[in-house]
Design a protein around this motif. Sequence first.
Motif, PDB file in Angstrom:
ATOM      1  N   LEU A  25      23.606  38.995  42.411  1.00  0.00           N
ATOM      2  CA  LEU A  25      24.389  38.227  41.448  1.00  0.00           C
ATOM      3  C   LEU A  25      23.986  38.545  40.020  1.00  0.00           C
ATOM      4  O   LEU A  25      24.813  38.514  39.110  1.00  0.00           O
ATOM      5  N   SER A  26      22.711  38.868  39.816  1.00  0.00           N
ATOM      6  CA  SER A  26      22.271  39.238  38.465  1.00  0.00           C
ATOM      7  C   SER A  26      22.963  40.513  38.002  1.00  0.00           C
ATOM      8  O   SER A  26      23.332  40.648  36.831  1.00  0.00           O
ATOM      9  N   GLY A  27      23.179  41.455  38.926  1.00  0.00           N
ATOM     10  CA  GLY A  27      23.889  42.679  38.577  1.00  0.00           C
ATOM     11  C   GLY A  27      25.360  42.429  38.306  1.00  0.00           C
ATOM     12  O   GLY A  27      25.947  43.056  37.422  1.00  0.00           O
ATOM     13  N   LEU A  28      25.954  41.502  39.058  1.00  0.00           N
ATOM     14  CA  LEU A  28      27.354  41.172  38.818  1.00  0.00           C
ATOM     15  C   LEU A  28      27.517  40.495  37.463  1.00  0.00           C
ATOM     16  O   LEU A  28      28.451  40.792  36.710  1.00  0.00           O
ATOM     17  N   ARG A  29      26.585  39.612  37.140  1.00  0.00           N
ATOM     18  CA  ARG A  29      26.634  38.960  35.831  1.00  0.00           C
ATOM     19  C   ARG A  29      26.476  39.993  34.707  1.00  0.00           C
ATOM     20  O   ARG A  29      27.175  39.929  33.694  1.00  0.00           O
ATOM     21  N   GLU A  30      25.569  40.944  34.879  1.00  0.00           N
ATOM     22  CA  GLU A  30      25.366  41.983  33.859  1.00  0.00           C
ATOM     23  C   GLU A  30      26.636  42.807  33.688  1.00  0.00           C
ATOM     24  O   GLU A  30      27.029  43.129  32.554  1.00  0.00           O
ATOM     25  N   TRP A  31      27.302  43.155  34.800  1.00  0.00           N
ATOM     26  CA  TRP A  31      28.536  43.921  34.708  1.00  0.00           C
ATOM     27  C   TRP A  31      29.596  43.115  33.962  1.00  0.00           C
ATOM     28  O   TRP A  31      30.324  43.659  33.119  1.00  0.00           O
ATOM     29  N   MET A  32      29.711  41.830  34.244  1.00  0.00           N
ATOM     30  CA  MET A  32      30.688  40.987  33.550  1.00  0.00           C
ATOM     31  C   MET A  32      30.408  40.940  32.055  1.00  0.00           C
ATOM     32  O   MET A  32      31.325  41.038  31.227  1.00  0.00           O
TER      33      MET A  32
END
Length: 297
Positions: A25-32
Amino acid sequence: MSSDLDYAVGTSPTEPVAANRVRQLSGLREWMQNCIDRYESEVAGFESNKPRGRTYVAESVRYQSGTGLAQTGSAPNFFGGVWSLATCKKGMRGEPTKSDAANPNHPFQRLFREPDEKGVRRPKYPVFILTCASRNSSYDKPEWADSHRNWLASAAMITHGFDEMEDYGQYLRRTFEGEAVRHRFTHASHRTPLAENRGDCHVDDMGSVRYPPAGHQHGDGDMDAECGCSTEAGPQPEDHIDNSPHHVKCVSEPEYWLGWTNPRFALRPDEEFNQGHPKSKGFAKLLERFEPVGEDT
């Protein structure tokens, strides 16, 4: 049962490798956050860069053995690396119920600026739509999964909105070519079988709005709508609910969305029965409903 027209969600994005790398989820947040920063740098500023989000389950998206997460309906549409939501979840996007008048103050309508001279509505805020697959137990599931889940199929930041179907069509034709156009226009003279059954732009070669064709899942033929949408037609093509100007037709351009063929995230078990399209404000609220999944979690 799968169809020759079904296609894998993760085969169309221009960033499939990026999607495969996003496993936490941290990677998804960074992508967003990167999407927000890129949009503000290259396109336009936001009134506030705090994200707004909608999460929903697409009944037409399901896991298929040998294919992965697959689209069996018309929306979201992933053809040619362009993500669009124009023919399903109309209530979420502002369409009133039959007993209500059009509401320009619908919460989703308020997320967008007024149309410009080309009919484009730019978002006031970063608007993310997270689309999950159906968890119907009659469908397949990955070999590693203990149960059917609402797998996250795509995450899209909306770059363009349109009220009018013809404005959406004009934008597609002046901006893209290839599959992004060929498989979307349901009434093009050289439309493909995918366009006739799965397209989301009911506009002909002259730019006129048309009814969904009989071979379309929202048409008046013998096809079933995998998404569960109404196929009731009005007296004029503009009266068909797909073509209504009261719901925002959404587009996420390449590099602003991700699609997964193999599930990496799913709604948490305690959220699976919280259906509809919950509104979220901020990264924490948007992502707290999900958890990572897969063989390597």
